[in-house]
Design a protein around this motif. Structure first.
Motif, PDB file in Angstrom:
ATOM      1  N   ALA A  12      -4.403 -41.007 -14.354  1.00  0.00           N
ATOM      2  CA  ALA A  12      -5.558 -40.122 -14.755  1.00  0.00           C
ATOM      3  C   ALA A  12      -6.884 -41.049 -15.191  1.00  0.00           C
ATOM      4  O   ALA A  12      -7.999 -40.782 -14.847  1.00  0.00           O
ATOM      5  N   ASP A  13      -6.627 -41.992 -15.959  1.00  0.00           N
ATOM      6  CA  ASP A  13      -7.575 -43.102 -16.405  1.00  0.00           C
ATOM      7  C   ASP A  13      -7.191 -44.516 -15.952  1.00  0.00           C
ATOM      8  O   ASP A  13      -6.372 -45.013 -16.933  1.00  0.00           O
ATOM      9  N   PRO A  14      -7.454 -44.836 -14.882  1.00  0.00           N
ATOM     10  CA  PRO A  14      -6.714 -45.971 -14.494  1.00  0.00           C
ATOM     11  C   PRO A  14      -6.818 -47.216 -15.109  1.00  0.00           C
ATOM     12  O   PRO A  14      -5.844 -48.029 -15.371  1.00  0.00           O
ATOM     13  N   SER A  15      -7.875 -47.606 -15.834  1.00  0.00           N
ATOM     14  CA  SER A  15      -7.953 -48.738 -16.500  1.00  0.00           C
ATOM     15  C   SER A  15      -7.176 -48.821 -17.926  1.00  0.00           C
ATOM     16  O   SER A  15      -6.279 -49.746 -18.220  1.00  0.00           O
ATOM     17  N   HIS A  16      -7.365 -47.659 -18.669  1.00  0.00           N
ATOM     18  CA  HIS A  16      -6.810 -47.662 -19.826  1.00  0.00           C
ATOM     19  C   HIS A  16      -5.166 -47.206 -19.823  1.00  0.00           C
ATOM     20  O   HIS A  16      -4.118 -47.838 -20.427  1.00  0.00           O
ATOM     21  N   ASP A  17      -4.857 -46.366 -18.671  1.00  0.00           N
ATOM     22  CA  ASP A  17      -3.373 -46.069 -18.529  1.00  0.00           C
ATOM     23  C   ASP A  17      -2.671 -47.296 -17.934  1.00  0.00           C
ATOM     24  O   ASP A  17      -1.547 -47.482 -18.402  1.00  0.00           O
ATOM     25  N   ALA A  18      -3.267 -47.964 -17.263  1.00  0.00           N
ATOM     26  CA  ALA A  18      -2.671 -49.169 -16.505  1.00  0.00           C
ATOM     27  C   ALA A  18      -2.416 -50.060 -17.878  1.00  0.00           C
ATOM     28  O   ALA A  18      -1.475 -50.942 -17.773  1.00  0.00           O
ATOM     29  N   GLN A  19      -3.390 -50.245 -18.617  1.00  0.00           N
ATOM     30  CA  GLN A  19      -3.114 -51.260 -19.873  1.00  0.00           C
ATOM     31  C   GLN A  19      -1.985 -50.871 -20.600  1.00  0.00           C
ATOM     32  O   GLN A  19      -1.165 -51.535 -20.998  1.00  0.00           O
ATOM     33  N   ARG A  20      -1.731 -49.502 -20.872  1.00  0.00           N
ATOM     34  CA  ARG A  20      -0.664 -49.027 -21.833  1.00  0.00           C
ATOM     35  C   ARG A  20       0.517 -49.239 -21.046  1.00  0.00           C
ATOM     36  O   ARG A  20       1.448 -49.503 -21.807  1.00  0.00           O
ATOM     37  N   ILE A  21       0.660 -49.012 -19.812  1.00  0.00           N
ATOM     38  CA  ILE A  21       1.906 -49.028 -19.156  1.00  0.00           C
ATOM     39  C   ILE A  21       2.122 -50.599 -18.871  1.00  0.00           C
ATOM     40  O   ILE A  21       3.605 -50.940 -18.944  1.00  0.00           O
ATOM     41  N   PHE A  22       1.341 -51.571 -18.663  1.00  0.00           N
ATOM     42  CA  PHE A  22       1.391 -52.952 -18.736  1.00  0.00           C
ATOM     43  C   PHE A  22       1.986 -53.386 -20.113  1.00  0.00           C
ATOM     44  O   PHE A  22       2.969 -54.130 -20.016  1.00  0.00           O
ATOM     45  N   ARG A  23       1.417 -52.827 -21.023  1.00  0.00           N
ATOM     46  CA  ARG A  23       2.191 -53.432 -22.301  1.00  0.00           C
ATOM     47  C   ARG A  23       3.661 -52.725 -22.595  1.00  0.00           C
ATOM     48  O   ARG A  23       4.422 -53.389 -22.986  1.00  0.00           O
ATOM     49  N   ALA A  24       3.880 -51.622 -21.984  1.00  0.00           N
ATOM     50  CA  ALA A  24       5.233 -51.024 -22.205  1.00  0.00           C
ATOM     51  C   ALA A  24       6.221 -51.706 -21.068  1.00  0.00           C
ATOM     52  O   ALA A  24       7.152 -52.078 -21.531  1.00  0.00           O
ATOM     53  N   ILE A  25       5.813 -52.077 -20.090  1.00  0.00           N
ATOM     54  CA  ILE A  25       6.619 -52.944 -19.175  1.00  0.00           C
ATOM     55  C   ILE A  25       6.995 -54.367 -19.745  1.00  0.00           C
ATOM     56  O   ILE A  25       7.869 -54.752 -19.560  1.00  0.00           O
ATOM     57  N   LEU A  26       5.809 -54.972 -20.337  1.00  0.00           N
ATOM     58  CA  LEU A  26       5.931 -56.236 -20.954  1.00  0.00           C
ATOM     59  C   LEU A  26       7.047 -56.184 -22.068  1.00  0.00           C
ATOM     60  O   LEU A  26       7.823 -56.887 -22.254  1.00  0.00           O
ATOM     61  N   ASP A  27       6.914 -55.023 -22.744  1.00  0.00           N
ATOM     62  CA  ASP A  27       7.780 -54.769 -24.102  1.00  0.00           C
ATOM     63  C   ASP A  27       9.230 -54.619 -23.359  1.00  0.00           C
ATOM     64  O   ASP A  27      10.117 -55.389 -24.071  1.00  0.00           O
ATOM     65  N   ALA A  28       9.404 -53.929 -22.347  1.00  0.00           N
ATOM     66  CA  ALA A  28      10.821 -53.546 -21.531  1.00  0.00           C
ATOM     67  C   ALA A  28      11.311 -55.235 -21.329  1.00  0.00           C
ATOM     68  O   ALA A  28      12.585 -55.377 -21.434  1.00  0.00           O
ATOM     69  N   ALA A  29      10.504 -55.811 -20.526  1.00  0.00           N
ATOM     70  CA  ALA A  29      11.052 -56.956 -20.007  1.00  0.00           C
ATOM     71  C   ALA A  29      11.136 -58.115 -21.092  1.00  0.00           C
ATOM     72  O   ALA A  29      12.129 -58.995 -21.004  1.00  0.00           O
ATOM     73  N   SER A  30      10.637 -57.900 -22.182  1.00  0.00           N
ATOM     74  CA  SER A  30      10.929 -58.930 -23.301  1.00  0.00           C
ATOM     75  C   SER A  30      12.062 -58.433 -24.303  1.00  0.00           C
ATOM     76  O   SER A  30      12.548 -59.461 -25.208  1.00  0.00           O
TER      77      SER A  30
END
Length: 103
Positions: A12-30
């Motif tokens: 819906a909001d590509p820039s902000h949504d991608a940032q939030r999702i990236f942080r969640a993916i990084l947290d999961a991988a960590s």
């Protein structure tokens, strides 16, 4: 892609949504084993789950060749990835990302 009216919406909001999702993916991988909620995970076309769709829209781009397993290799999924991420769809040997179903 011949009919854009059939294309499923992306983030819906590509820039902000991608940032939030990236942080969640990084947290999961960590933290292996930790269950992480992917915010703003959109529904994808065909059999793509919201989580797989969120990963692809966040991490795939025109420099990320994607291979689609038989369960996902359909025109609507190909068109979705090409339009929203610019990802080339390639053979398994040429891919840097893959989407498939585990048996």
């Amino acid at each position: 892609m011949s009919d854009l009216s059939q294309l499923v919406a992306g983030l819906a909001d590509p820039s902000h949504d991608a940032q939030r999702i990236f942080r969640a993916i990084l947290d999961a991988a960590s933290h292996p084993g930790r269950i992480v909620c992917l915010p703003a995970a959109p529904a994808g076309p065909g059999r793509l789950s919201p989580s797989a769709t969120a990963h692809l829209l966040t991490l795939a781009d025109r420099d990320t060749p994607v291979w689609l397993g038989d369960a996902f290799d359909h025109p609507e999924v190909r068109d979705f990835l090409r339009f929203h991420a610019g990802s080339p769809i390639v053979s398994l040997s040429a891919a840097s990302s893959a989407i498939t179903v585990r048996a």
